[in-house]
Enzyme design. Structure first.
Site, PDB file in Angstrom:
ATOM      1  N   ASP A 228       0.878  -1.170   0.000  1.00 51.06           N
ATOM      2  CA  ASP A 228       0.000   0.000   0.000  1.00 51.06           C
ATOM      3  C   ASP A 228       0.919   1.224   0.000  1.00 51.06           C
ATOM      4  OD1 ASP A 228      -2.238   1.674   0.211  1.00 51.06           O
ATOM      5  OD2 ASP A 228      -2.163   1.640   2.396  1.00 51.06           O
TER       6      ASP A 228
ATOM      7  N   GLU B 266      -1.091  -1.283  -5.024  1.00 49.44           N
ATOM      8  CA  GLU B 266      -2.329  -0.555  -5.289  1.00 49.44           C
ATOM      9  C   GLU B 266      -2.056   0.597  -6.258  1.00 49.44           C
ATOM     10  OE1 GLU B 266      -5.890   0.189  -2.449  1.00 49.44           O
ATOM     11  OE2 GLU B 266      -4.468   1.827  -2.176  1.00 49.44           O
TER      12      GLU B 266
ATOM     13  N   ASP C 253      -2.316   0.715   7.422  1.00 55.82           N
ATOM     14  CA  ASP C 253      -1.570   0.602   6.159  1.00 55.82           C
ATOM     15  C   ASP C 253      -1.155  -0.845   5.895  1.00 55.82           C
ATOM     16  OD1 ASP C 253      -1.591   3.437   5.471  1.00 55.82           O
ATOM     17  OD2 ASP C 253      -0.227   3.694   7.163  1.00 55.82           O
TER      18      ASP C 253
END
Length: 168
Positions: free
Chosen positions: A7, A66, A138
């Protein structure tokens, strides 16, 4: 197959690693790389070095990152893109194939809804990885990205095998 999910973030870059064996998925590790330094180049280098250490220690076989969403602050979006470049380069440099997933696809895969919030994502990740101690939001997002990749890469492999068999 050992999967790394990342992420991306300039301050906090979440990472999560899972093992996938047939239909069984298990938690391996997760954490957050925190950037340090006063200027952008130092912060990016800090993230690069920390993520490299994660990969060298846990030895994933594939990675997923992502995709960046565009928000109203162009400067913030650009900085996030630079942090995302670190997340793409580190595994690629070590020879891993890197997949990319839109945030809504990750949420839809893990939670069942494309607009889930971080709390919902964390809850569903904990349900899918029982016993895992997740170190923060996260890291939970990174594990969700790894789970998304585990689900979608398996479907992709089956499709490629079917196509190869049909062409043979």
């Amino acid at each position: 197959m050992r999967v790394l999910g990342v992420d991306p973030g300039l301050r906090n870059m979440g990472w999560g690693i899972i093992d996938v064996k047939a239909s069984r998925i298990s938690h391996v590790a997760n954490g957050t790389c925190h950037s340090s330094g006063t200027d952008l180049s130092q912060r990016l280098l800090s993230l690069y070095n920390q993520l490299t250490e994660v990969l060298l220690h846990w030895k994933p076989e594939t990675a997923a990152v992502e995709q960046t969403f565009v928000n109203k602050d162009a400067v913030a979006t650009l900085k996030l893109g630079q942090a995302r470049a670190v997340a793409l380069i580190v595994p690629a440099q070590l020879g891993l194939k890197v997949a990319e997933y839109a945030p809504n696809k990750v949420k839809k895969t893990v939670v069942g809804v494309g607009h889930a919030d971080k709390t919902q994502i964390g809850h569903m990740v904990r349900l899918q990885l029982p016993g895992a101690t997740i170190v923060g939001l996260d890291a939970a997002d990174a594990l969700a990205i790894a789970l998304c990749h585990a689900h979608h890469s398996g479907a992709s492999d089956k499709l490629n095998a079917a196509l190869a068999k049909a062409g043979a």
